[in-house]
Motif scaffolding. Sequence first.
Motif, mmCIF file in Angstrom:
data_model
loop_
_atom_site.group_PDB
_atom_site.id
_atom_site.type_symbol
_atom_site.label_atom_id
_atom_site.label_comp_id
_atom_site.label_asym_id
_atom_site.label_seq_id
_atom_site.Cartn_x
_atom_site.Cartn_y
_atom_site.Cartn_z
ATOM 1 N N ASN A 2 -2.987 -4.311 9.399
ATOM 2 C CA ASN A 2 -3.919 -3.267 9.004
ATOM 3 C C ASN A 2 -3.193 -2.070 8.394
ATOM 4 O O ASN A 2 -2.431 -1.390 9.071
ATOM 5 N N GLU A 4 -5.154 0.180 6.401
ATOM 6 C CA GLU A 4 -6.310 0.811 5.737
ATOM 7 C C GLU A 4 -6.080 2.298 5.459
ATOM 8 O O GLU A 4 -6.548 2.809 4.442
ATOM 9 N N LYS A 7 -3.775 2.813 2.483
ATOM 10 C CA LYS A 7 -4.514 2.491 1.253
ATOM 11 C C LYS A 7 -5.335 3.688 0.788
ATOM 12 O O LYS A 7 -5.471 3.917 -0.406
ATOM 13 N N LYS A 8 -5.894 4.430 1.748
ATOM 14 C CA LYS A 8 -6.713 5.582 1.379
ATOM 15 C C LYS A 8 -5.876 6.738 0.865
ATOM 16 O O LYS A 8 -6.293 7.487 -0.010
#
Length: 412
Positions: A2, A4, A7-8
Amino acid sequence: MNIEHIKKTDFEVAEQIELELKRQQETIELIASENCTSLAVMEACGSVLTNKYAEGKPHKRYYNGCEHIDVIEEICQKRACELFQMEHANVQPHSGAQANMAVFMATMKPGDRVLSMDLSNGGHLSHGSPVNFSGLYFDVKSYGINEYGEIDYEEVRKMAIEHKPRLIICGASNYSKIIDFKKFREIADEVGALLLADIAHIAGLVATGLHPSPAPYADFVTTTTHKSLRGPRGGIIMCKEEWAKEIDKAVFPGMQGGPLEHIIAGKAVALLEASKPEFKEYAAQIIKNAKALAQGLMDEGLDIVGGMTENHLMTLDLRKTGKTGKDMANVLELVGITANKNTVPNDPQSPFVTSGIRLGTPAVTTRGFKEEDMTEVAKIIAGAIYASDNEIALKNLRERSLKLCKKHPLYE
Ligand SMILES: *Cc1c(COP(=O)(O)O)cnc(C)c1O
């Protein structure tokens, strides 16, 4: 896996992490010093523990708020001592090289003499290479391996008697035979030297009793945690109780600042994993796979330094093929196999070109490769070497290596 949040916030880094994951999933990793750690270890390394300063030792810190850190570091120390049957463990070294530095600092003054294995014969930079601090500040004499790929213990003994080292180092980065720690102890005793066993490569085999342990013989045992032990990137020093204070002082304040407590938590998780019966099966399979790979390569008409391996690695000797280690490591990359060039005994090529390739099985064994897969890997390697100029042949071999990767998925 993970990522995430990355990525943001950071597209550039996130993209490369994803590409690296894909690379690991789609290549056959034969670099003998690499492995694929568990998600549990990675979670520990990616945890809030990275926020904490904890200079010093458990219960003797220079910072407050260490009550949980202390427990974790003590668990890690205890597990290291139990697994390797040593009296004291310092789990703070950031790497294997720093673990060795700390032993140098704890036992010697600059200029003191060390007897260790030569880098080009399979030793490690941190054992006294002239370009490393260990070779710059200490007087290093080195032993090598003979044409059978073995340590000549009588030669080591003669050198020890002649040079009277303060410290003798055994343990290597590229040695495919069992190391006789007892013999090294006898040599050390004969000349009054201290003995350091650096088990960075074979730690997973030692932990499971599949390689004899240096514990009864060595004054110091250093290791990395990320090779066959399959933990996070880091180091550990173990020693007899009489050296505990000196070793701890050498690590901090000697050469490091705050310990990486998130990595120490990862080491603790890995040490627990390594104490389980499944890990012993894993370590046994590493050796079976290495033997199957060596046999497969020899069946294809290729030479292995010293013949059949006794542990997790081997050096492919390319001299009779007329090809170099540098070129063939690049060709292997084209067919989806990662490995590194390496010198062979009496190598006619320079260390930057070499006539050998080092191959190891800890990482592919983690993925679930078995003997029959290693036979196929051997065929792919031989095929790539013999057809290194044939683009179509290399493409077909790439397909075959990808098929093996798909058969044994990683992090999916
Ligand atoms: C890999 C290795 C080291 C050093 O490990 P790093 O974590 O890369 O510093 C030390 N000794 C031996 C024998 C090794 O193979």
